[in-house]
Motif scaffolding. Structure first.
Motif, PDB file in Angstrom:
ATOM      1  N   ALA A  39       0.831  -1.202   0.000  1.00 37.57           N
ATOM      2  CA  ALA A  39       0.000   0.000   0.000  1.00 37.57           C
ATOM      3  C   ALA A  39       0.871   1.258   0.000  1.00 37.57           C
ATOM      4  N   LEU A  40       1.893   1.283   0.832  1.00 36.80           N
ATOM      5  CA  LEU A  40       2.763   2.454   0.898  1.00 36.80           C
ATOM      6  C   LEU A  40       3.563   2.643  -0.387  1.00 36.80           C
ATOM      7  N   SER A  41       3.944   1.552  -1.044  1.00 35.54           N
ATOM      8  CA  SER A  41       4.683   1.699  -2.303  1.00 35.54           C
ATOM      9  C   SER A  41       3.802   2.363  -3.359  1.00 35.54           C
ATOM     10  N   LEU A  42       2.535   1.999  -3.414  1.00 39.60           N
ATOM     11  CA  LEU A  42       1.615   2.629  -4.365  1.00 39.60           C
ATOM     12  C   LEU A  42       1.319   4.073  -3.979  1.00 39.60           C
ATOM     13  N   LEU A  43       1.095   4.303  -2.701  1.00 41.90           N
ATOM     14  CA  LEU A  43       0.806   5.647  -2.220  1.00 41.90           C
ATOM     15  C   LEU A  43       1.963   6.600  -2.512  1.00 41.90           C
ATOM     16  N   LEU A  44       3.171   6.201  -2.190  1.00 39.35           N
ATOM     17  CA  LEU A  44       4.337   7.053  -2.414  1.00 39.35           C
ATOM     18  C   LEU A  44       4.648   7.218  -3.905  1.00 39.35           C
ATOM     19  N   ALA A  45       4.392   6.181  -4.691  1.00 38.65           N
ATOM     20  CA  ALA A  45       4.575   6.313  -6.146  1.00 38.65           C
ATOM     21  C   ALA A  45       3.591   7.331  -6.703  1.00 38.65           C
ATOM     22  N   GLY A  46       2.364   7.293  -6.223  1.00 33.15           N
ATOM     23  CA  GLY A  46       1.370   8.265  -6.663  1.00 33.15           C
ATOM     24  C   GLY A  46       1.751   9.675  -6.276  1.00 33.15           C
ATOM     25  N   VAL A  47       2.230   9.861  -5.056  1.00 32.16           N
ATOM     26  CA  VAL A  47       2.673  11.183  -4.606  1.00 32.16           C
ATOM     27  C   VAL A  47       3.842  11.658  -5.470  1.00 32.16           C
ATOM     28  N   ALA A  48       4.750  10.755  -5.782  1.00 33.62           N
ATOM     29  CA  ALA A  48       5.895  11.124  -6.633  1.00 33.62           C
ATOM     30  C   ALA A  48       5.432  11.543  -8.023  1.00 33.62           C
ATOM     31  N   MET A  49       4.392  10.913  -8.529  1.00 30.42           N
ATOM     32  CA  MET A  49       3.887  11.296  -9.845  1.00 30.42           C
ATOM     33  C   MET A  49       3.236  12.675  -9.823  1.00 30.42           C
ATOM     34  N   LEU A  50       2.669  13.041  -8.692  1.00 30.93           N
ATOM     35  CA  LEU A  50       2.002  14.338  -8.570  1.00 30.93           C
ATOM     36  C   LEU A  50       2.974  15.463  -8.227  1.00 30.93           C
ATOM     37  N   ALA A  51       4.118  15.107  -7.681  1.00 28.12           N
ATOM     38  CA  ALA A  51       5.087  16.102  -7.217  1.00 28.12           C
ATOM     39  C   ALA A  51       6.000  16.564  -8.353  1.00 28.12           C
ATOM     40  N   TRP A  52       6.711  17.625  -8.087  1.00 26.59           N
ATOM     41  CA  TRP A  52       7.719  18.121  -9.022  1.00 26.59           C
ATOM     42  C   TRP A  52       8.802  17.061  -9.160  1.00 26.59           C
ATOM     43  N   ARG A  53       9.393  16.985 -10.309  1.00 22.24           N
ATOM     44  CA  ARG A  53      10.482  16.030 -10.503  1.00 22.24           C
ATOM     45  C   ARG A  53      11.698  16.744 -11.069  1.00 22.24           C
ATOM     46  N   ARG A  54      12.822  16.196 -10.748  1.00 20.87           N
ATOM     47  CA  ARG A  54      14.082  16.759 -11.241  1.00 20.87           C
ATOM     48  C   ARG A  54      14.181  16.580 -12.742  1.00 20.87           C
ATOM     49  N   PRO A  55      14.890  17.512 -13.405  1.00 20.42           N
ATOM     50  CA  PRO A  55      15.112  17.329 -14.845  1.00 20.42           C
ATOM     51  C   PRO A  55      15.959  16.077 -15.100  1.00 20.42           C
ATOM     52  N   VAL A  56      15.812  15.536 -16.266  1.00 20.24           N
ATOM     53  CA  VAL A  56      16.536  14.325 -16.646  1.00 20.24           C
ATOM     54  C   VAL A  56      17.910  14.719 -17.187  1.00 20.24           C
ATOM     55  N   ASP A  57      18.942  14.035 -16.694  1.00 17.07           N
ATOM     56  CA  ASP A  57      20.271  14.182 -17.282  1.00 17.07           C
ATOM     57  C   ASP A  57      20.240  13.426 -18.607  1.00 17.07           C
ATOM     58  N   LEU A  58      20.459  14.122 -19.697  1.00 15.70           N
ATOM     59  CA  LEU A  58      20.364  13.505 -21.026  1.00 15.70           C
ATOM     60  C   LEU A  58      21.628  12.754 -21.431  1.00 15.70           C
ATOM     61  N   LEU A  59      22.591  12.667 -20.547  1.00 16.40           N
ATOM     62  CA  LEU A  59      23.808  11.873 -20.740  1.00 16.40           C
ATOM     63  C   LEU A  59      24.591  12.330 -21.969  1.00 16.40           C
ATOM     64  N   GLU A  60      24.571  13.613 -22.240  1.00 19.35           N
ATOM     65  CA  GLU A  60      25.224  14.141 -23.436  1.00 19.35           C
ATOM     66  C   GLU A  60      26.742  14.004 -23.399  1.00 19.35           C
ATOM     67  N   ASN A  61      27.320  13.893 -22.219  1.00 21.23           N
ATOM     68  CA  ASN A  61      28.772  13.759 -22.112  1.00 21.23           C
ATOM     69  C   ASN A  61      29.238  12.306 -22.161  1.00 21.23           C
ATOM     70  N   TRP A  62      28.322  11.388 -22.190  1.00 19.14           N
ATOM     71  CA  TRP A  62      28.682   9.981 -22.252  1.00 19.14           C
ATOM     72  C   TRP A  62      29.073   9.639 -23.689  1.00 19.14           C
ATOM     73  N   SER A  63      30.169   8.938 -23.841  1.00 21.89           N
ATOM     74  CA  SER A  63      30.632   8.560 -25.185  1.00 21.89           C
ATOM     75  C   SER A  63      30.714   7.042 -25.328  1.00 21.89           C
ATOM     76  N   THR A  64      29.731   6.357 -24.774  1.00 20.67           N
ATOM     77  CA  THR A  64      29.771   4.893 -24.755  1.00 20.67           C
ATOM     78  C   THR A  64      28.957   4.245 -25.871  1.00 20.67           C
ATOM     79  N   GLY A  65      28.378   5.004 -26.763  1.00 23.86           N
ATOM     80  CA  GLY A  65      27.580   4.428 -27.843  1.00 23.86           C
ATOM     81  C   GLY A  65      26.128   4.303 -27.439  1.00 23.86           C
ATOM     82  N   ALA A  66      25.281   4.072 -28.411  1.00 22.72           N
ATOM     83  CA  ALA A  66      23.834   4.083 -28.185  1.00 22.72           C
ATOM     84  C   ALA A  66      23.377   2.986 -27.217  1.00 22.72           C
ATOM     85  N   PHE A  67      23.821   1.751 -27.406  1.00 22.55           N
ATOM     86  CA  PHE A  67      23.358   0.658 -26.538  1.00 22.55           C
ATOM     87  C   PHE A  67      23.842   0.837 -25.112  1.00 22.55           C
ATOM     88  N   TRP A  68      25.152   1.035 -24.935  1.00 21.02           N
ATOM     89  CA  TRP A  68      25.708   1.115 -23.583  1.00 21.02           C
ATOM     90  C   TRP A  68      25.238   2.358 -22.842  1.00 21.02           C
TER      91      TRP A  68
END
Length: 188
Positions: A73-102
């Protein structure tokens, strides 16, 4: 079958509009190749789902049914709260040079590790002896949430009301989590 369907639907809802979906779209745009991103997502998600479900199955052996129900119950409740809350921007990994798959595999594995989906999956697996079905359902759920972003990329936000779906999904998870928590506490 309960573990499979529960984890499939819960993770499909919880991951829609979330950071893994955004990162998948960004990686396809960056690399201009769909297949390596799909394979990276599939493998990273499979490993995370297997780890989460196995860990949840271990919890099942240590504690009784009532605390497991509350954990779920708490895992669902907290997941729902996380979906409603502000979220951090995604790091787009632009500095990674490991290729598309890796880049896809490692970036998505790290991003999903310790995320709300893992807790939902662990809690789902803790409720059953069939942890492998919870893992498979969770894997399919995450794939169903992320594949539209890979296919549609930046058009996803135009084609689908992502913010509204995220708020609706968050509200549904919060409501289900509250009901299940009240049931676990014997209020309902």
């Amino acid at each position: 079958m309960d573990a499979f369907l529960t984890s499939l639907f819960a993770l499909a809802i919880a991951e829609f509009g979330d950071r893994p979906q955004i990162l998948c779209a960004a990686l396809v745009i960056r690399f201009g190749r769909v297949q390596p991103v799909v394979w990276g997502l599939a493998l990273a998600t499979l490993v995370n789902c297997l780890l989460s479900a196995w860990a949840g199955s271990q919890v099942n052996q240590w504690i009784s049914e009532e605390p497991v129900r509350l954990f779920y119950a708490l895992s669902l409740l907290l997941a729902g709260v996380a979906m409603l809350a502000w979220r951090r921007p995604v790091d787009l990994l632009e500095n990674w040079s490991t290729g598309a798959f890796w880049t896809s595999f490692l970036g998505l594995f790290i991003l999903q590790f310790g995320d709300k989906g893992q807790f939902i999956l662990a809690a789902t697996a803790a409720r059953t002896d069939a942890w492998i079905f919870a893992a498979i359902g969770g894997w399919i759920g995450v794939m169903l949430a992320c594949l539209p972003a890979i296919i549609l990329q930046e058009r996803l936000a135009q084609a689908v009301p992502v913010v509204a779906m995220r708020k609706t999904g968050g509200t549904v998870l919060v409501a289900i989590g509250i009901i299940l928590a009240m049931s676990a506490w014997g209020v309902l």
